[in-house]
Design an enzyme around this catalytic site. Structure first.
Site, short mmCIF file in Angstrom:
data_model
loop_
_atom_site.label_atom_id
_atom_site.label_comp_id
_atom_site.label_asym_id
_atom_site.label_seq_id
_atom_site.Cartn_x
_atom_site.Cartn_y
_atom_site.Cartn_z
N ASN A 172 -42.32 48.81 5.36
CA ASN A 172 -41.41 48.77 4.22
C ASN A 172 -41.53 47.43 3.50
O ASN A 172 -41.55 46.38 4.15
CB ASN A 172 -39.97 48.96 4.74
CG ASN A 172 -38.96 49.24 3.65
OD1 ASN A 172 -39.19 50.14 2.82
ND2 ASN A 172 -37.85 48.53 3.64
N GLU B 267 -35.27 51.76 -1.27
CA GLU B 267 -34.08 50.94 -1.54
C GLU B 267 -33.79 50.85 -3.03
O GLU B 267 -33.38 49.80 -3.55
CB GLU B 267 -34.26 49.53 -0.93
CG GLU B 267 -34.59 49.57 0.56
CD GLU B 267 -34.58 48.21 1.24
OE1 GLU B 267 -34.11 47.23 0.65
OE2 GLU B 267 -35.06 48.15 2.40
C1 XIL Z 1 -29.31 43.82 2.63
C2 XIL Z 1 -27.97 44.52 2.81
O1 XIL Z 1 -27.76 45.39 1.73
C3 XIL Z 1 -26.86 43.52 2.91
O2 XIL Z 1 -25.65 44.17 3.28
C4 XIL Z 1 -27.20 42.43 3.95
O3 XIL Z 1 -26.23 41.45 3.90
C5 XIL Z 1 -28.55 41.82 3.68
O4 XIL Z 1 -29.52 42.85 3.62
N1 XIL Z 1 -34.28 44.40 1.60
C6 XIL Z 1 -34.00 45.07 2.76
C7 XIL Z 1 -32.59 45.34 3.13
O5 XIL Z 1 -34.92 45.54 3.44
O6 XIL Z 1 -32.39 45.32 4.52
C8 XIL Z 1 -31.64 44.35 2.47
O7 XIL Z 1 -30.32 44.79 2.75
C9 XIL Z 1 -31.90 44.27 1.00
C10 XIL Z 1 -33.31 43.79 0.74
#
Ligand code: XIL
Length: 359
Positions: free
Chosen positions: A201, A266
């Site tokens: 990822n 995401e």
């Molecule tokens: C973020 C979460 O949304 C937050 O709640 C946490 O504090 C930090 O991480 N890339 C990723 C995710 O792979 O795991 C991240 O998520 C956002 C960026």
């Protein structure tokens, strides 16, 4: 079952405001089911008890991923303890509503507990810790989590392997050996749960650039040498309101041509906000919808793109506000009151049109 044509007719009437938004009839989930496409979102276990959150979640999505609950800092509060309570809650919710669960993530430079990040372990100790963690977590969720982000964000913007506790600080024993430590994590993951799909990822490697070239080269190398990998997750946190759609399509196509799946993992599209928390530019919600539309369409155009996941679904609960200190936000398809935004309509329309873009 409603036909696609009648769905699109109803959708058009909703969008022009002739009939109200009928939650039960039309949903992203119903539309995606037509193409056996997974439409997912990141969830926060603590929010599942909020009635409107839970209702929108189960109505709109057929897949969930824990936003944080399966990361090291939650699963491993200290070295000797595994705490699966939050992750299990997410899995229970998914099972109760017939949704699939993606797992995130087994190895990342960030979101690690203090005892690990500051623990001054040797490579041999870190190697044991990681192997054991992957085995323990994957076995706990075997049969429940169908796909895992085994490794998250291991490359920098030039496509070089990032410094991290797992790679070279001090690393698990492959410092200076490029993607070799990533390969090791995938091998351990396959051993731990042979049924789970294993994903790499990454952020900011969605269009054609040095990072996406490096991801492509790594996956091609892994496939040639039989390193177990099943897919690439393209995060797609969009923060510039412009996206090179042709580049995204080409990147999805070349990854899929390697014989692995692509998941959009995401997706969120943030817009600049004023101090009062309103959009700075009044057209931005429309531009945002256009980007959501393009991403969904790009995924549907490649049969290797099998899942689209947003990073949250309501502006009420989104990581963008805190990570941008309030400068950006409103990144998700539903507003703070769980009402659909133009982005929602765009996604629904594209999903309803389906893989062959029937209109
Ligand atoms: C973020 C979460 O949304 C937050 O709640 C946490 O504090 C930090 O991480 N890339 C990723 C995710 O792979 O795991 C991240 O998520 C956002 C960026």
């Amino acid at each position: 079952m409603r036909t696609r044509a009648s769905q699109i007719r109803t959708l058009a009437l909703i969008l022009v405001g002739f009939i109200p938004f009928p939650g039960e009839l039309l949903s992203l989930r119903n539309a995606a089911d037509h193409d056996s496409l997974l439409i997912g979102t990141a969830v926060r276990a603590a929010q599942l008890s909020e009635i409107r959150y839970a209702a929108s979640l189960s109505r709109e999505f057929n897949m969930v991923e824990s936003e944080d609950a399966m990361k090291w800092w939650i699963v491993r509060p200290n070295q000797g303890t595994f705490d699966f309570r939050q992750g299990d809650e997410v899995v229970r919710f998914a099972q109760a509503h017939g949704m699939k669960v993606r797992g995130h993530c087994l190895l990342w430079a960030r979101d690690n507990p203090e005892w690990l990040a500051q623990g001054h372990f040797t490579p041999a100790q870190l190697s044991l810790l990681l192997r054991d963690h992957i085995a323990h977590v994957m076995k706990h969720y075997a049969g429940q989590v169908f796909a895992w982000d085994v490794v998250n964000e291991a490359l920098d913007e030039n496509g070089d392997v990032r410094d991290s506790i797992w790679y070279d600080r001090p690393g698990i024993g492959f410092a200076g050996k490029g993607t070799r430590y990533i390969e090791q994590a995938f091998r351990w993951a396959r051993e731990a749960d042979p049924q789970a799909l294993l994903f790499y990822n990454e952020a900011e490697g969605e269009e054609l650039n040095r990072k996406s070239d490096a991801i492509y080269d790594m996956v091609r190398d892994f496939k040639r040498r039989g390193v177990p990998i099943d897919g690439v997750g393209l995060q797609l946190h969009v923060s510039k309101l412009n996206l090179d759609v042709a580049g995204l399509q080409a990147n999805i196509a070349r990854i899929a041509a390697l014989g692995v799946q692509v998941h959009i993992t995401e997706l969120d599209v943030s817009i600049p906000l004023s101090l009062e928390g309103n959009p700075v530019n009044k057209d931005d919600l429309i531009r945002q919808a256009q980007i959501y539309r393009s991403v969904v369409r790009a995924c549907l155009q490649s049969s290797g793109c099998t899942a689209i996941q947003t990073w949250g679904f309501t502006d009420k609960h989104s990581w963008v506000g805190s990570s941008s200190h309030g400068a950006r936000g409103m990144a998700l398809p539903l507003d703070r009151a769980y009402q659909p935004k133009p982005a929602y309509g765009a996604i629904l329309e594209e999903l309803s049109a389906g893989r062959n873009h029937k209109r």
